[in-house]
Design an enzyme around this catalytic site. Structure first.
Site, PDB file in Angstrom:
ATOM      1  N   HIS A  58       1.720   3.167  -9.019  1.00  0.00           N
ATOM      2  CA  HIS A  58       1.813   1.143  -9.046  1.00  0.00           C
ATOM      3  C   HIS A  58       3.045   1.264  -9.632  1.00  0.00           C
ATOM      4  O   HIS A  58       3.502  -0.059  -9.593  1.00  0.00           O
ATOM      5  CB  HIS A  58       0.159   1.343  -9.997  1.00  0.00           C
ATOM      6  CG  HIS A  58      -0.650   2.021  -8.956  1.00  0.00           C
ATOM      7  ND1 HIS A  58      -0.962   0.995  -8.080  1.00  0.00           N
ATOM      8  CD2 HIS A  58      -1.710   2.740  -9.551  1.00  0.00           C
ATOM      9  CE1 HIS A  58      -2.414   2.423  -6.952  1.00  0.00           C
ATOM     10  NE2 HIS A  58      -2.533   2.868  -8.511  1.00  0.00           N
TER      11      HIS A  58
ATOM     12  N   ASP B 131       0.535  -1.277   0.372  1.00  0.00           N
ATOM     13  CA  ASP B 131       0.048   0.329  -0.183  1.00  0.00           C
ATOM     14  C   ASP B 131       1.162   1.076   0.038  1.00  0.00           C
ATOM     15  O   ASP B 131       1.533   1.163   0.776  1.00  0.00           O
ATOM     16  CB  ASP B 131      -0.954  -0.175   1.599  1.00  0.00           C
ATOM     17  CG  ASP B 131      -1.844   0.693   0.773  1.00  0.00           C
ATOM     18  OD1 ASP B 131      -2.303   1.276   0.147  1.00  0.00           O
ATOM     19  OD2 ASP B 131      -2.387   1.426   1.754  1.00  0.00           O
TER      20      ASP B 131
ATOM     21  N   LEU C  49      10.957 -20.135  -3.643  1.00  0.00           N
ATOM     22  CA  LEU C  49      10.385 -19.290  -2.845  1.00  0.00           C
ATOM     23  C   LEU C  49       9.023 -19.783  -3.781  1.00  0.00           C
ATOM     24  O   LEU C  49       8.358 -19.866  -5.207  1.00  0.00           O
ATOM     25  CB  LEU C  49      10.519 -17.980  -3.672  1.00  0.00           C
ATOM     26  CG  LEU C  49       9.667 -16.452  -2.805  1.00  0.00           C
ATOM     27  CD1 LEU C  49       9.427 -16.778  -1.686  1.00  0.00           C
ATOM     28  CD2 LEU C  49       9.723 -15.541  -3.766  1.00  0.00           C
TER      29      LEU C  49
HETATM   30  C1  IPE Z   1      -5.219  -2.555   0.192  1.00  0.00           C
HETATM   31  O1  IPE Z   1      -5.185  -0.820   0.666  1.00  0.00           O
HETATM   32  C2  IPE Z   1      -5.542  -2.992  -1.028  1.00  0.00           C
HETATM   33  C3  IPE Z   1      -4.176  -3.413  -1.946  1.00  0.00           C
HETATM   34  C4  IPE Z   1      -3.147  -3.404  -0.682  1.00  0.00           C
HETATM   35  C5  IPE Z   1      -4.367  -4.342  -2.517  1.00  0.00           C
HETATM   36  P1  IPE Z   1      -6.218  -0.644  -0.473  1.00  0.00           P
HETATM   37  O2  IPE Z   1      -5.987   1.056  -0.526  1.00  0.00           O
HETATM   38  O3  IPE Z   1      -7.532  -0.346  -1.242  1.00  0.00           O
HETATM   39  O4  IPE Z   1      -6.439   0.147   1.718  1.00  0.00           O
HETATM   40  P2  IPE Z   1      -7.756   0.361   1.980  1.00  0.00           P
HETATM   41  O5  IPE Z   1      -8.777   1.258   1.105  1.00  0.00           O
HETATM   42  O6  IPE Z   1      -7.264   2.007   2.866  1.00  0.00           O
HETATM   43  O7  IPE Z   1      -7.853   0.003   3.355  1.00  0.00           O
HETATM   44  C1  IPE Z   2      -2.100   0.630  -3.604  1.00  0.00           C
HETATM   45  O1  IPE Z   2      -1.783   1.342  -3.337  1.00  0.00           O
HETATM   46  C2  IPE Z   2      -2.391  -0.699  -4.561  1.00  0.00           C
HETATM   47  C3  IPE Z   2      -3.503  -1.250  -4.661  1.00  0.00           C
HETATM   48  C4  IPE Z   2      -4.087  -1.065  -3.484  1.00  0.00           C
HETATM   49  C5  IPE Z   2      -3.808  -1.651  -6.050  1.00  0.00           C
HETATM   50  P1  IPE Z   2      -2.606   2.407  -3.529  1.00  0.00           P
HETATM   51  O2  IPE Z   2      -2.900   2.682  -5.074  1.00  0.00           O
HETATM   52  O3  IPE Z   2      -4.133   2.132  -2.764  1.00  0.00           O
HETATM   53  O4  IPE Z   2      -2.378   3.475  -2.536  1.00  0.00           O
HETATM   54  P2  IPE Z   2      -2.475   5.058  -1.914  1.00  0.00           P
HETATM   55  O5  IPE Z   2      -2.873   4.108  -0.488  1.00  0.00           O
HETATM   56  O6  IPE Z   2      -3.504   5.611  -2.794  1.00  0.00           O
HETATM   57  O7  IPE Z   2      -1.258   5.803  -1.385  1.00  0.00           O
HETATM   58 MG    MG Z   3      -4.380   2.287  -0.410  1.00  0.00          MG
END
Ligand code: IPE
Ligand code: IPE
Ligand code: MG
Length: 248
Positions: free
Chosen positions: A44, A27, A139
């Site tokens: 990403h 995240d 792994l």
């Molecule tokens: C969790 O992150 C999902 C992934 C990292 C794939 P999110 O960014 O979607 O989670 P929330 O919305 O902060 O809970």
């Molecule tokens: C995690 O990073 C990737 C996915 C959930 C696919 P985010 O896109 O949620 O990044 P933030 O949380 O908005 O910074």
């Molecule tokens: Mg996120």
């Protein structure tokens, strides 16, 4: 100052007492990009690169299982352009992996409902999983894709109920081990350590059943800034915990 110094200190990891299974909620990609004035998709892309490096590092140090949260059942709420950029990065990653996963001694599996994905991405997932059945990787990487912990538990409950209705199973036969066998993660040991970067203190529907006794580790570092040193810190923290599993 003291805080800065301690963060820079190399973590002391006991390489003989590593967790068998590490799970990571990748995240913080969006915030990483925003801080740099870049589009979220750049975050990403950077995150995908970090995943490659961390997977290689996990293999090198001897972690057996790495499970990563790549796309949740809730992430479809995001703008269409962001969702397709994430799917495009996944395709790109799998295309590259197909070439070299056997040489790298990494096997790849997917946890989640792949049916709503594009035919091309589904085909790549099938191909990588097929290749993975032909050799023993050092792994085992599980990529959670269109994954939700609640969705996984519901599907398992439905599948067991269907087996009962078909006369193949009896309700009283169901125990924790049998139920685990109905999950996407069937055959995979429970995670020992769940890592969440980006400062959020929640599970966001990740491995709800499997994490019952996982050690949780949170860091403010955003996923695209995550490094081997950060993983070492998480491993050292894990090793400092006393895992009692309800005992004394
Ligand atoms: C969790 O992150 C999902 C992934 C990292 C794939 P999110 O960014 O979607 O989670 P929330 O919305 O902060 O809970
Ligand atoms: C995690 O990073 C990737 C996915 C959930 C696919 P985010 O896109 O949620 O990044 P933030 O949380 O908005 O910074
Ligand atoms: Mg996120």
């Amino acid at each position: 100052m003291v805080f800065l110094k301690s963060r820079q200190t190399q973590a002391q990891v006991d390489w003989k007492r590593l967790p068998r299974h590490v799970a990571i909620i990748m995240d913080g990609n969006g915030r990483w990009a925003k801080r740099r004035g870049l589009p979220r998709t750049a975050g990403h892309a950077a995150g995908a690169e970090v995943f490659r490096n961390i997977a290689t590092y996990c293999k090198d140090i001897g972690i057996e299982y790495l499970t990563v949260y790549a796309f949740s059942t809730e992430n479809w709420k995001r703008p269409e352009a962001e969702v397709s950029a994430i799917m495009g990065l996944l395709e790109q990653y799998l295309l590259e992996s197909i070439e070299k996963m056997e040489r790298d001694q990494i096997t790849l599996h997917f946890l989640g409902d792949l049916s709503p994905l594009s035919p091309k991405l589904r085909e790549l997932c099938d191909r990588t999983q097929n290749i993975s059945t032909h050799y023993e990787g050092k792994l085992h990487v599980n990529v959670c894709l269109n994954y939700g912990g609640r969705d996984e538990i519901l599907r398992a409950a439905r599948a067991f109920a269907a087996d009962c209705a078909a006369g193949k199973k009896k309700p009283e036969e169901l125990d924790e081990a049998a139920f685990s066998g109905y999950l996407y993660s069937a055959g995979v040991p429970d995670p020992d350590l769940v890592i969440r970067p980006s400062g959020e203190l929640r599970l966001s529907n990740f491995l709800l059943w499997q994490s019952a006794y996982a050690e949780l580790y949170y860091t403010d570092v955003l996923w695209p800034d995550f490094s081997k040193e950060e993983l070492d810190r998480a491993l050292a923290a894990y090793q400092s915990r006393s895992r009692r599993f309800g005992g004394v």
